[in-house]
Design an enzyme around this catalytic site. Structure first.
Site, short mmCIF file in Angstrom:
data_model
loop_
_atom_site.label_atom_id
_atom_site.label_comp_id
_atom_site.label_asym_id
_atom_site.label_seq_id
_atom_site.Cartn_x
_atom_site.Cartn_y
_atom_site.Cartn_z
N GLY A 1 9.15 15.16 -7.57
CA GLY A 1 9.58 14.52 -6.18
C GLY A 1 8.36 14.85 -5.48
N GLU A 2 8.40 15.08 -4.16
CA GLU A 2 7.06 15.21 -3.30
C GLU A 2 7.25 16.83 -3.08
OE1 GLU A 2 5.29 12.77 -3.27
OE2 GLU A 2 3.69 13.96 -2.22
N SER A 3 6.19 17.62 -3.09
CA SER A 3 6.17 18.89 -3.07
C SER A 3 6.31 19.40 -1.61
CB SER A 3 5.15 19.81 -3.94
OG SER A 3 3.83 19.24 -3.50
N GLU B 1 12.63 15.39 -18.36
CA GLU B 1 13.85 14.84 -18.31
C GLU B 1 13.78 13.19 -18.43
OE1 GLU B 1 11.82 15.55 -16.03
OE2 GLU B 1 11.80 14.45 -14.33
N CYS C 1 6.70 18.83 -12.46
CA CYS C 1 5.67 18.26 -11.60
C CYS C 1 5.74 18.75 -10.24
CB CYS C 1 6.14 16.80 -11.50
SG CYS C 1 4.81 15.63 -10.98
N HIS D 1 7.25 14.99 -17.03
CA HIS D 1 8.87 14.95 -16.72
C HIS D 1 9.65 14.70 -18.08
CE1 HIS D 1 8.81 14.00 -12.30
NE2 HIS D 1 7.34 13.49 -12.69
N ILE E 1 3.89 11.23 -13.69
CA ILE E 1 3.91 10.35 -12.55
C ILE E 1 3.35 10.98 -11.43
CG2 ILE E 1 5.53 9.33 -10.99
CD1 ILE E 1 7.66 9.27 -13.09
N1 GLN Z 1 2.64 13.95 -6.42
C1 GLN Z 1 3.57 14.94 -6.34
C2 GLN Z 1 3.57 15.89 -5.15
O1 GLN Z 1 2.18 16.29 -5.24
C3 GLN Z 1 4.46 15.35 -7.76
C4 GLN Z 1 4.85 13.90 -8.28
C5 GLN Z 1 6.24 14.21 -8.87
O2 GLN Z 1 6.74 15.08 -8.94
N2 GLN Z 1 6.15 13.20 -9.99
O3 GLN Z 1 4.16 16.78 -5.09
#
Ligand code: GLN
Length: 192
Positions: free
Chosen positions: A46-48, A173, A78, A171, A135
């Protein structure tokens, strides 16, 4: 045994589906009491930064840190590995529980998303490679002495283990290969 997937943000549903395919029904975790109730936890992609904010907002950060420090089996992918990293480039807050230095979005714009062959360590079984879906993936720059590498993209470590934490920059999953999920489930005393 109860398997949780942190479901504040990100691709937690794909993780729940992949775990179900691997024989471990998972439940979403969105609150501190829900976190308390599980025997293993997935930290999804996701987005950390967003995920950290939501953890803070839900007063879950300290509880999560304590549970992981005391041996909760974790599968982090990720953004999840960024949450756990000791050091993040560019600098941002993190739980600092996994002894790695990790650089966010490090594979460049044109490779922001790619399926790449990952070389898999023997102990994973089932053949020497696996498909890695990357990703906007982070890149592991350094691993500490307590970290075992179980997968590589070229020379880069992309699948790691430290104690009860299993972590991937890709990923698992999103492919049919369920070796990573099965390894995680085994840690919680789950199926297979
Ligand atoms: N770019 C995202 C981040 O820095 C990580 C990308 C992902 O979880 N697919 O949080």
């Amino acid at each position: 045994m109860r398997v949780g997937v942190l479901a504040l943000q990100g691709d937690w549903q794909a993780h729940a589906a992949a775990l179900a395919r691997a024989g471990g029904a998972a439940e979403p975790v969105r609150t501190a009491p829900e976190l308390d109730a599980v025997d293993g936890l997935v930290l999804p992609g996701g987005e950390s930064t967003t995920m950290l904010n939501l953890l803070d907002h839900g007063a879950m950060t300290d509880a999560l840190r304590t549970r992981i420090e005391t041996g909760l089996p974790v599968l982090a992918t990720c953004a999840g590995i960024i949450l756990l990293a000791r050091e993040v480039v560019p600098e941002q807050p993190s739980l600092r529980l996994l002894d790695v230095t990790i650089e966010r979005n490090a594979y460049g714009r044109q490779l922001a998303s790619a399926v790449v062959e990952v070389r898999a360590a023997k102990e994973l079984g089932d053949g020497p490679t696996m498909e890695g879906v990357f990703i906007r993936a982070p890149r592991v720059r350094r691993t500490g002495p307590g970290v075992t590498v179980l997968g590589w993209r070229g020379e880069d470590p992309v699948l790691l283990e430290q104690g009860a934490v299993l972590a991937a920059t890709f990923h698992p999953e999103l492919t049919d290969d369920d070796r990573v999920q099965r390894r995680f489930l085994r840690r919680i005393g789950g199926s297979r």
